[in-house]
Design a protein around this motif. Structure first.
Motif: not given
Length: 156
Positions: A10-32
């Motif tokens: 009930e709190d959502v409306r068409v056009g609302d933004a989804i909270a963004p995320i930012e992710f840094h793809f380190s070599l460690t994250s790729l290996v994990r």
């Protein structure tokens, strides 16, 4: 007493933004991620191997991008959300050392069989502006203040 992180339908409306995320793809994250999915191909972790094929660095598994979009949707939807559908097509590779911003917006809403469903379009861009994913689509089921959880989940 615990607190709940729950987005209500009930709190959502068409056009609302989804909270963004930012992710840094380190070599460690790729290996994990490779370890978690048992995908140990050298192009996900071996810099010397990928340079023989003209790549600047190891490349992220495309499924990792999908997992991050699912994470974004579930973080936005909260504790009682249920990701019903996620579809995307990757347009560009993501290499170790790059950062990607995942964003989305609500494009439609419906109540089907007592469930509050929200459709969103998602995108992913590298911080230099290069589009990695465009027009991805997700459907998430959100908690509803007006319907019981039994009605939403269709339980007997």
């Amino acid at each position: 007493m615990s607190t709940s992180n729950t987005m209500h339908f009930e709190d959502v409306r068409v056009g609302d933004a989804i909270a963004p995320i930012e992710f840094h793809f380190s070599l460690t994250s790729l290996v994990r991620y490779a370890a978690a999915t048992w995908d140990f191909h050298p192009y996900h972790y071996d810099t010397e191997f990928v340079r023989r094929f003209g790549m600047p660095a190891p490349v992220a598994d495309g499924q990792m991008l999908g997992a991050l979009m699912a994470r974004m949707m579930m973080s936005w939807g909260g504790d009682d959300a249920y990701l019903r559908r996620l579809g995307y097509r990757q347009r560009q590779p993501v290499f170790a050392g790059e950062t990607v911003v995942f964003e989305g917006r609500v494009v439609s809403m419906s109540a089907q069989s007592g469930a509050g469903l929200v459709d969103a379009v998602l995108t992913a861009r590298k911080t230099d502006g290069i589009v990695v994913i465009s027009d991805a689509a997700a459907t998430i089921e959100l908690a509803s203040a007006s319907l019981s959880q039994q009605d939403i989940r269709g339980a007997p």
